[in-house]
Design an enzyme around this catalytic site. Structure first.
Site, PDB file in Angstrom:
ATOM      1  N   ARG A  63       7.014  -5.704   2.847  1.00 21.73           N
ATOM      2  CA  ARG A  63       8.389  -5.562   2.316  1.00 21.73           C
ATOM      3  C   ARG A  63       8.637  -4.176   1.727  1.00 21.73           C
ATOM      4  NH1 ARG A  63      10.138  -8.780  -2.106  1.00 21.73           N
ATOM      5  NH2 ARG A  63      12.296  -8.682  -1.415  1.00 21.73           N
ATOM      6  N   ARG A 110      11.956  -1.999   2.500  1.00 19.62           N
ATOM      7  CA  ARG A 110      13.355  -2.482   2.535  1.00 19.62           C
ATOM      8  C   ARG A 110      14.262  -1.529   1.744  1.00 19.62           C
ATOM      9  NH1 ARG A 110      11.464  -4.621  -1.871  1.00 19.62           N
ATOM     10  NH2 ARG A 110      12.740  -5.524  -3.553  1.00 19.62           N
ATOM     11  N   CYS A 130      14.980  12.476 -36.849  1.00 21.54           N
ATOM     12  CA  CYS A 130      13.933  11.556 -36.364  1.00 21.54           C
ATOM     13  C   CYS A 130      13.195  10.900 -37.532  1.00 21.54           C
ATOM     14  CB  CYS A 130      12.940  12.336 -35.505  1.00 21.54           C
ATOM     15  SG  CYS A 130      11.440  11.402 -35.121  1.00 21.54           S
ATOM     16  N   CYS A 136       9.339  12.159 -37.639  1.00 21.36           N
ATOM     17  CA  CYS A 136       8.940  13.560 -37.802  1.00 21.36           C
ATOM     18  C   CYS A 136       8.427  13.825 -39.222  1.00 21.36           C
ATOM     19  CB  CYS A 136      10.122  14.478 -37.511  1.00 21.36           C
ATOM     20  SG  CYS A 136      10.349  14.853 -35.761  1.00 21.36           S
ATOM     21  N   HIS A 183       7.757  16.550 -32.142  1.00 20.07           N
ATOM     22  CA  HIS A 183       8.743  15.595 -31.634  1.00 20.07           C
ATOM     23  C   HIS A 183       8.879  15.676 -30.117  1.00 20.07           C
ATOM     24  CE1 HIS A 183      12.304  13.000 -32.053  1.00 20.07           C
ATOM     25  NE2 HIS A 183      12.901  13.774 -31.164  1.00 20.07           N
ATOM     26  N   ASN A 210       4.645   1.766 -26.572  1.00 15.37           N
ATOM     27  CA  ASN A 210       5.804   1.620 -25.677  1.00 15.37           C
ATOM     28  C   ASN A 210       6.328   3.022 -25.441  1.00 15.37           C
ATOM     29  OD1 ASN A 210       5.936  -1.217 -25.596  1.00 15.37           O
ATOM     30  ND2 ASN A 210       6.970  -1.247 -27.578  1.00 15.37           N
ATOM     31  N   GLY A 261      12.417   0.140 -23.848  1.00 15.06           N
ATOM     32  CA  GLY A 261      12.946  -0.325 -25.137  1.00 15.06           C
ATOM     33  C   GLY A 261      12.393   0.466 -26.302  1.00 15.06           C
ATOM     34  N   CYS A 262      11.741   1.602 -25.977  1.00 18.47           N
ATOM     35  CA  CYS A 262      11.180   2.434 -27.051  1.00 18.47           C
ATOM     36  C   CYS A 262      12.347   3.034 -27.832  1.00 18.47           C
ATOM     37  CB  CYS A 262      10.338   3.527 -26.397  1.00 18.47           C
ATOM     38  SG  CYS A 262       9.767   4.755 -27.543  1.00 18.47           S
ATOM     39  N   SER A 263      12.301   2.868 -29.166  1.00 18.25           N
ATOM     40  CA  SER A 263      13.486   3.235 -29.953  1.00 18.25           C
ATOM     41  C   SER A 263      13.503   4.706 -30.340  1.00 18.25           C
ATOM     42  CB  SER A 263      13.510   2.381 -31.229  1.00 18.25           C
ATOM     43  OG  SER A 263      12.366   2.702 -32.017  1.00 18.25           O
ATOM     44  N   HIS A 303       9.781  10.264 -30.214  1.00 18.39           N
ATOM     45  CA  HIS A 303       8.671  10.930 -30.921  1.00 18.39           C
ATOM     46  C   HIS A 303       7.363  10.238 -30.511  1.00 18.39           C
ATOM     47  CE1 HIS A 303       7.270  13.385 -34.422  1.00 18.39           C
ATOM     48  NE2 HIS A 303       6.222  12.631 -34.201  1.00 18.39           N
ATOM     49  N   HIS A 357       4.450   8.141 -30.356  1.00 17.36           N
ATOM     50  CA  HIS A 357       3.939   7.166 -31.338  1.00 17.36           C
ATOM     51  C   HIS A 357       3.512   5.889 -30.633  1.00 17.36           C
ATOM     52  CE1 HIS A 357       7.970   5.586 -30.648  1.00 17.36           C
ATOM     53  NE2 HIS A 357       7.507   4.431 -31.090  1.00 17.36           N
ATOM     54  N   GLN A 360       2.036   1.573 -31.829  1.00 16.13           N
ATOM     55  CA  GLN A 360       2.094   0.565 -32.873  1.00 16.13           C
ATOM     56  C   GLN A 360       0.793  -0.226 -32.895  1.00 16.13           C
ATOM     57  OE1 GLN A 360       5.681  -1.762 -33.554  1.00 16.13           O
ATOM     58  NE2 GLN A 360       6.684  -0.699 -31.863  1.00 16.13           N
ATOM     59  N   HIS A 362      -7.209  -3.977 -24.957  1.00 18.95           N
ATOM     60  CA  HIS A 362      -7.736  -5.334 -25.116  1.00 18.95           C
ATOM     61  C   HIS A 362      -9.219  -5.223 -25.459  1.00 18.95           C
ATOM     62  CE1 HIS A 362      -4.310  -7.533 -22.817  1.00 18.95           C
ATOM     63  NE2 HIS A 362      -4.089  -7.490 -24.113  1.00 18.95           N
ATOM     64  N   LYS A 409      10.897  -1.742 -10.976  1.00 13.38           N
ATOM     65  CA  LYS A 409      10.596  -3.098 -10.506  1.00 13.38           C
ATOM     66  C   LYS A 409      11.236  -4.081 -11.482  1.00 13.38           C
ATOM     67  CE  LYS A 409       8.209  -6.790  -9.149  1.00 13.38           C
ATOM     68  NZ  LYS A 409       8.577  -7.509  -7.907  1.00 13.38           N
ATOM     69  N   PHE A 410      11.873  -5.115 -10.946  1.00 11.33           N
ATOM     70  CA  PHE A 410      12.432  -6.162 -11.799  1.00 11.33           C
ATOM     71  C   PHE A 410      11.551  -7.408 -11.695  1.00 11.33           C
ATOM     72  CE2 PHE A 410      16.393  -4.403 -13.295  1.00 11.33           C
ATOM     73  CZ  PHE A 410      16.653  -3.375 -12.402  1.00 11.33           C
ATOM     74  N   GLU A 429       9.648 -14.049  -9.819  1.00  7.09           N
ATOM     75  CA  GLU A 429       8.566 -13.697 -10.755  1.00  7.09           C
ATOM     76  C   GLU A 429       8.619 -14.517 -12.037  1.00  7.09           C
ATOM     77  OE1 GLU A 429      10.311 -11.341  -9.187  1.00  7.09           O
ATOM     78  OE2 GLU A 429       8.949  -9.842  -8.372  1.00  7.09           O
TER      79      GLU A 429
END
Ligand SMILES: O=C1CCN([C@@H]2O[C@H](COP(=O)(O)O)[C@@H](O)[C@H]2O)C(=O)N1
Length: 349
Positions: free
Chosen positions: A28, A31, A52, A55, A115, A155, A161-163, A166, A168, A170, A283, A313-314, A319
């Protein structure tokens, strides 16, 4: 002899780390795409951004001021998803409505005072300081008697979704072992009890022998796309020595991990010559005061991009309802990545 082969025919692959399957449809990959296109926001960021929250010297959203840190800096998340001091409690109604209180500590890890940088653009000594901070935080948080698991992650990129751009990561340390490492721990223990070796030790030896999905190796780590990869360019960094957690690494191995982290993220950025988004994490053994010889340190990288800097990719539809699914095979993805230049595209300009 059937003419079935993994390069051409739809098949499912088993992930022995999770006990789950991925659907692979190699035919596929060609496509046409008329769906969503992500915009490429390659802006040149300033080395320091007065607005920021991460910072050095700036004031964070809750009024606390960051120190003028010169390397890494960590602080307890001001909007932490987990708290250390909450009342404990359980709910169990007819085994249908089950809940339990969850204590924990969430920290933000600033990788650099700059930054404008990302891991692939940082120098090795600076990335080594990130690894050293991971070790220190894992040690301190893991020693707390109510913490059983320390999840270190990053992330990267607004599409993840990284806010804040800078550099970093978590850390979420908590009293339960979350589902993903719990699943892996059970699979790893089962394998270890049968073979008296870690699963990843045997897996890594075979991957190096096959050399179909290897991206790179250095003195102490191997970067590869796992046989069971789900995301198009999903990758792992696996320690050559079966070390259960970060505390088991020598100084030299920590420096080697920094090198592997930079190498993989440089290949990623060079793929579409864009700052490559991903969620990545470590992990490793739980910190539940038990010995875990079955555990074998590794990092996992889950990048969303599929065919260009703007097509991702969705994981939706099939999925979500049935199985994760991929088109290009892990072997094709590995071949594409390992053929790339190891010098970052921004320094080549
Ligand atoms: O002033 C702030 C801003 C952001 N944060 C925290 O920084 C974290 C940023 O990480 P992410 O971009 O990966 O979401 C986020 O969890 C957010 O809660 C603070 O703790 N203080």
């Amino acid at each position: 002899m059937s003419d079935f082969n993994l390069a051409d025919h739809p098949h499912r692959r088993y992930n022995p780390l999770s006990g789950e399957w991925v659907q692979v449809s190699p035919h596929r990959a060609k496509r046409p795409w008329q769906g969503q296109v992500e915009k490429v926001c390659e802006t040149n960021r300033p080395t320091h951004d007065a607005s920021c929250y991460l910072c050095p010297g700036n004031t964070r959203a809750n009024g606390k001021q960051n120190p003028n840190y010169e390397h890494t800096f960590s602080f307890v998340n001001d909007f932490a998803a987990l708290q250390p001091d909450i009342p404990s409690g359980n709910v169990n109604e007819d085994s249908l409505f089950i809940a339990k209180s969850e204590r924990g500590i969430c920290k933000v890890i600033c990788f650099s005072p700059r930054h404008d940088l990302t891991i692939p653009e940082m120098d090795l000594p600076s990335i080594k300081k990130v690894v050293d901070l991971w070790v220190e935080e894992y040690d301190i948080l893991g020693k707390l008697d109510f913490i059983s698991y320390v999840q270190i992650f990053e992330n990267k990129g607004s599409v993840m979704g990284c806010s804040n751009p800078h550099p970093h990561g978590q850390i979420w340390a908590q009293e339960s072992i979350p589902d993903e490492p719990k699943k892996k721990g059970e699979q790893l223990l089962d394998y270890f009890n049968k073979h008296k070796k870690t699963l990843l030790q045997d897996y890594l030896a075979k991957e190096l022998e096959k050399n179909e999905r290897i991206l790179f190796e250095n003195d102490h780590f191997v970067g590869l796309i796992p046989f069971w990869a789900i995301w198009p360019f999903e990758a792992m960094i696996i320690s050559k020595r079966p070390v259960a957690n970060l505390l088991g690494f020598t100084e030299e191995e920590r420096a080697s991990l920094a090198d592997a982290y930079k190498t993989l993220t440089t290949l990623y950025d060079n793929l579409f010559e864009v700052s490559f988004p991903y969620s990545a994490g470590i992990h490793q053994a739980p910190t539940d005061n038990q010995s875990h010889p079955e555990w074998h340190f590794h990092m996992v990288f889950y990048p969303p991009l599929l065919r260009s800097a703007t097509v991702k990719k969705f994981m939706v539809g099939y999925e979500m309802l049935a199985n994760p699914q991929r088109d290009i095979t892990p072997e094709q993805a590995a071949q594409t990545l390992r053929s790339l230049d190891l010098e970052h595209y921004r320094t080549r300009r």
